[in-house]
Design a protein around this motif. Structure first.
Motif, PDB file in Angstrom:
ATOM      1  N   TYR A 225       0.812  -1.217   0.000  1.00  0.00           N
ATOM      2  CA  TYR A 225       0.000   0.000   0.000  1.00  0.00           C
ATOM      3  C   TYR A 225       0.847   1.270   0.000  1.00  0.00           C
ATOM      4  CZ  TYR A 225      -4.537  -2.219   0.252  1.00  0.00           C
ATOM      5  OH  TYR A 225      -5.668  -2.928  -0.084  1.00  0.00           O
ATOM      6  N   ARG A 226       2.132   1.160  -0.310  1.00  0.00           N
ATOM      7  CA  ARG A 226       2.971   2.367  -0.295  1.00  0.00           C
ATOM      8  C   ARG A 226       2.500   3.404  -1.298  1.00  0.00           C
ATOM      9  NH1 ARG A 226       8.941  -0.412   0.062  1.00  0.00           N
ATOM     10  NH2 ARG A 226       7.780  -2.080  -0.994  1.00  0.00           N
ATOM     11  N   GLU A 227       1.981   2.959  -2.440  1.00  0.00           N
ATOM     12  CA  GLU A 227       1.499   3.913  -3.440  1.00  0.00           C
ATOM     13  C   GLU A 227       0.113   4.444  -3.098  1.00  0.00           C
ATOM     14  OE1 GLU A 227       3.236   5.090  -6.043  1.00  0.00           O
ATOM     15  OE2 GLU A 227       4.949   3.919  -5.337  1.00  0.00           O
ATOM     16  N   LYS A 228      -0.670   3.666  -2.366  1.00  0.00           N
ATOM     17  CA  LYS A 228      -2.062   4.042  -2.086  1.00  0.00           C
ATOM     18  C   LYS A 228      -2.225   4.968  -0.886  1.00  0.00           C
ATOM     19  CE  LYS A 228      -4.425  -0.071  -3.935  1.00  0.00           C
ATOM     20  NZ  LYS A 228      -5.380  -1.151  -3.603  1.00  0.00           N
ATOM     21  N   ILE A 229      -1.300   4.882   0.105  1.00  0.00           N
ATOM     22  CA  ILE A 229      -1.550   5.621   1.355  1.00  0.00           C
ATOM     23  C   ILE A 229      -1.520   7.136   1.164  1.00  0.00           C
ATOM     24  CG2 ILE A 229      -0.878   3.787   2.952  1.00  0.00           C
ATOM     25  CD1 ILE A 229       1.871   5.052   3.176  1.00  0.00           C
ATOM     26  N   GLY A 230      -0.980   7.588   0.054  1.00  0.00           N
ATOM     27  CA  GLY A 230      -1.033   9.020  -0.233  1.00  0.00           C
ATOM     28  C   GLY A 230      -2.453   9.525  -0.456  1.00  0.00           C
ATOM     29  N   ALA A 236      -3.957  11.589  10.328  1.00  0.00           N
ATOM     30  CA  ALA A 236      -3.337  10.317  10.694  1.00  0.00           C
ATOM     31  C   ALA A 236      -2.224  10.542  11.709  1.00  0.00           C
ATOM     32  CB  ALA A 236      -2.783   9.621   9.452  1.00  0.00           C
ATOM     33  N   LEU A 237      -2.299   9.837  12.821  1.00  0.00           N
ATOM     34  CA  LEU A 237      -1.261   9.857  13.840  1.00  0.00           C
ATOM     35  C   LEU A 237      -0.478   8.548  13.738  1.00  0.00           C
ATOM     36  CD1 LEU A 237       0.134  10.983  16.394  1.00  0.00           C
ATOM     37  CD2 LEU A 237      -1.703   9.934  17.748  1.00  0.00           C
ATOM     38  N   ILE A 238       0.804   8.652  13.462  1.00  0.00           N
ATOM     39  CA  ILE A 238       1.673   7.487  13.322  1.00  0.00           C
ATOM     40  C   ILE A 238       2.508   7.355  14.591  1.00  0.00           C
ATOM     41  CG2 ILE A 238       3.606   6.522  12.001  1.00  0.00           C
ATOM     42  CD1 ILE A 238       2.333   8.389   9.645  1.00  0.00           C
ATOM     43  N   ILE A 239       2.476   6.169  15.189  1.00  0.00           N
ATOM     44  CA  ILE A 239       3.191   5.920  16.443  1.00  0.00           C
ATOM     45  C   ILE A 239       4.088   4.698  16.265  1.00  0.00           C
ATOM     46  CG2 ILE A 239       2.941   5.267  18.876  1.00  0.00           C
ATOM     47  CD1 ILE A 239       0.166   6.607  18.843  1.00  0.00           C
ATOM     48  N   ASN A 240       5.315   4.794  16.754  1.00  0.00           N
ATOM     49  CA  ASN A 240       6.162   3.597  16.847  1.00  0.00           C
ATOM     50  C   ASN A 240       7.213   3.817  17.917  1.00  0.00           C
ATOM     51  OD1 ASN A 240       7.878   5.346  15.243  1.00  0.00           O
ATOM     52  ND2 ASN A 240       9.062   3.519  14.708  1.00  0.00           N
ATOM     53  N   ALA A 251       7.961   3.624   9.808  1.00  0.00           N
ATOM     54  CA  ALA A 251       7.099   4.724  10.240  1.00  0.00           C
ATOM     55  C   ALA A 251       7.265   5.951   9.342  1.00  0.00           C
ATOM     56  CB  ALA A 251       7.409   5.084  11.694  1.00  0.00           C
ATOM     57  N   LYS A 252       8.511   6.266   8.997  1.00  0.00           N
ATOM     58  CA  LYS A 252       8.772   7.449   8.159  1.00  0.00           C
ATOM     59  C   LYS A 252       8.205   7.270   6.759  1.00  0.00           C
ATOM     60  CE  LYS A 252      12.392  10.701   6.765  1.00  0.00           C
ATOM     61  NZ  LYS A 252      11.985  10.835   5.364  1.00  0.00           N
ATOM     62  N   THR A 253       8.203   6.031   6.259  1.00  0.00           N
ATOM     63  CA  THR A 253       7.613   5.770   4.949  1.00  0.00           C
ATOM     64  C   THR A 253       6.137   6.167   4.945  1.00  0.00           C
ATOM     65  OG1 THR A 253       9.179   3.974   4.512  1.00  0.00           O
ATOM     66  CG2 THR A 253       7.135   3.969   3.238  1.00  0.00           C
ATOM     67  N   ILE A 258       1.600   9.999   3.721  1.00  0.00           N
ATOM     68  CA  ILE A 258       0.234  10.386   4.113  1.00  0.00           C
ATOM     69  C   ILE A 258       0.196  11.891   4.335  1.00  0.00           C
ATOM     70  CG2 ILE A 258      -1.622  10.072   5.801  1.00  0.00           C
ATOM     71  CD1 ILE A 258      -0.458   7.258   6.348  1.00  0.00           C
ATOM     72  N   PRO A 259      -0.646  12.617   3.582  1.00  0.00           N
ATOM     73  CA  PRO A 259      -0.558  14.071   3.578  1.00  0.00           C
ATOM     74  C   PRO A 259      -0.803  14.742   4.933  1.00  0.00           C
ATOM     75  CG  PRO A 259      -2.300  13.299   2.061  1.00  0.00           C
ATOM     76  CD  PRO A 259      -1.630  12.092   2.624  1.00  0.00           C
ATOM     77  N   ASN A 260      -1.858  14.359   5.627  1.00  0.00           N
ATOM     78  CA  ASN A 260      -2.237  15.053   6.864  1.00  0.00           C
ATOM     79  C   ASN A 260      -1.830  14.187   8.056  1.00  0.00           C
ATOM     80  OD1 ASN A 260      -3.353  16.771   8.728  1.00  0.00           O
ATOM     81  ND2 ASN A 260      -5.478  16.323   8.190  1.00  0.00           N
TER      82      ASN A 260
END
Length: 293
Positions: A225-230, A236-240, A251-253, A258-260
């Motif tokens: 889903y690397r191309e789709k998550i844009g 979106a809150l990313i936690i690791n 996580a950085k990917t 993801i725009p927002n």
């Protein structure tokens, strides 16, 4: 605090759910998607305190594990089953507006749901120690393995080459790998929800993912889903964690694509940041959901 438990009929089986608290004012419920595939909701009980703010916290055992245990059906263990279960549960509980949190495999489920089904009413998504690509995940796990002892590296390599994941040397090496990057041993001092015996969905994990974290070979082996998550529009809150199976590169990917999005890195934490720094995790979620209600 009020706790409501129940079962939803699904595909001729049943899905267990658990609701803590009730929503008051404008506070939207939080729906939790556990990892695995084949783990259970149990560890999410650490987040019950979030309901004290007047917000319903909803967890469930996905088909194949826990109180929704089922085996002998390898054909069921694919994302389509769990996508449909998530959509059915939203409808069953009347969750028109909500925050969605997915941890590990649960984050993959959240990503697929947002990208492929474009649901309405998702106020925000929390992607906790998860991944946008099975192959990126496998790549990073093998990088982490390269820092282990030569004996452990060789034992893991032999098991992957032969397909014999019952070898005692491999099993010991994998245990050491998971201790480094997934979670510590559960002791008698651990919270009850972590000590409680649980019925893990071993079949769901094997046929959905694979024999371990670094050999995706099941139905999700080529999940990409690397191309789709844009296309994810929701906040979106990313936690690791710094020591997480979800490495900073993974996580950085997601953060870059993801725009927002916002990224929070938990110092010293492994794969279950919410268990290793519950206080910080709950404070972060309170702030985030209040901002996006």
């Amino acid at each position: 605090m009020k706790i409501t438990e129940g079962y939803m009929p699904f595909m001729g089986y049943q899905t267990y759910y658990r609701i803590v608290g009730e929503c008051t004012g404008n506070k939207k419920p939080l729906l939790l998607l556990h990892g695995g595939p084949g783990s259970t909701h149990n560890y999410f009980e650490l987040l019950d305190e979030l309901a004290e703010d007047g917000r319903a916290i909803i967890s469930y055992d996905q088909l194949g594990c826990g109180n929704s245990y089922l085996d002998g059906h390898p054909e069921l263990w694919c994302s389509e089953t769990w996508d449909n279960e998530l959509m059915a549960l939203r409808k069953h509980l009347g969750l028109t507006e909500l925050h969605l949190l997915g941890q590990s495999w649960g984050g993959m489920l959240a990503i697929e749901y947002l990208c492929d089904y474009k649901p309405d009413g998702i106020k925000s998504v929390i992607l906790s120690s998860t991944l946008p690509s099975s192959q990126l995940w496998a790549h990073e796990q093998h990088r982490l393995i390269s820092f282990m002892s030569r004996e452990d590296q060789d034992a893991i390599a032999r098991a992957e080459e032969s397909g014999n994941f019952d070898d005692p040397d491999y099993l010991a090496a994998n245990d050491r790998f998971m201790l480094l990057h997934c979670a510590g041993a559960v002791t008698e001092d651990a919270p009850e929800c972590l000590r409680r015996p649980k019925k893990s969905g071993k079949e769901a994990y094997l046929y959905g993912w694979g024999p371990n974290e670094f050999t995706p070979s099941g139905s999700l082996a080529n999940w990409e889903y690397r191309e789709k998550i844009g296309n994810i529009q929701e906040p979106a809150l990313i936690i690791n964690g710094t020591n997480d199976l979800c490495t900073p590169l993974v996580a950085k990917t997601m953060y870059d694509a993801i725009p927002n999005s916002r990224w929070e890195l938990f110092d010293g934490c492994r794969h279950m940041c919410f268990a290793e720094d519950t206080k910080k995790y709950c404070a972060l979620l309170r702030e985030w959901m209040a901002q996006h209600d």
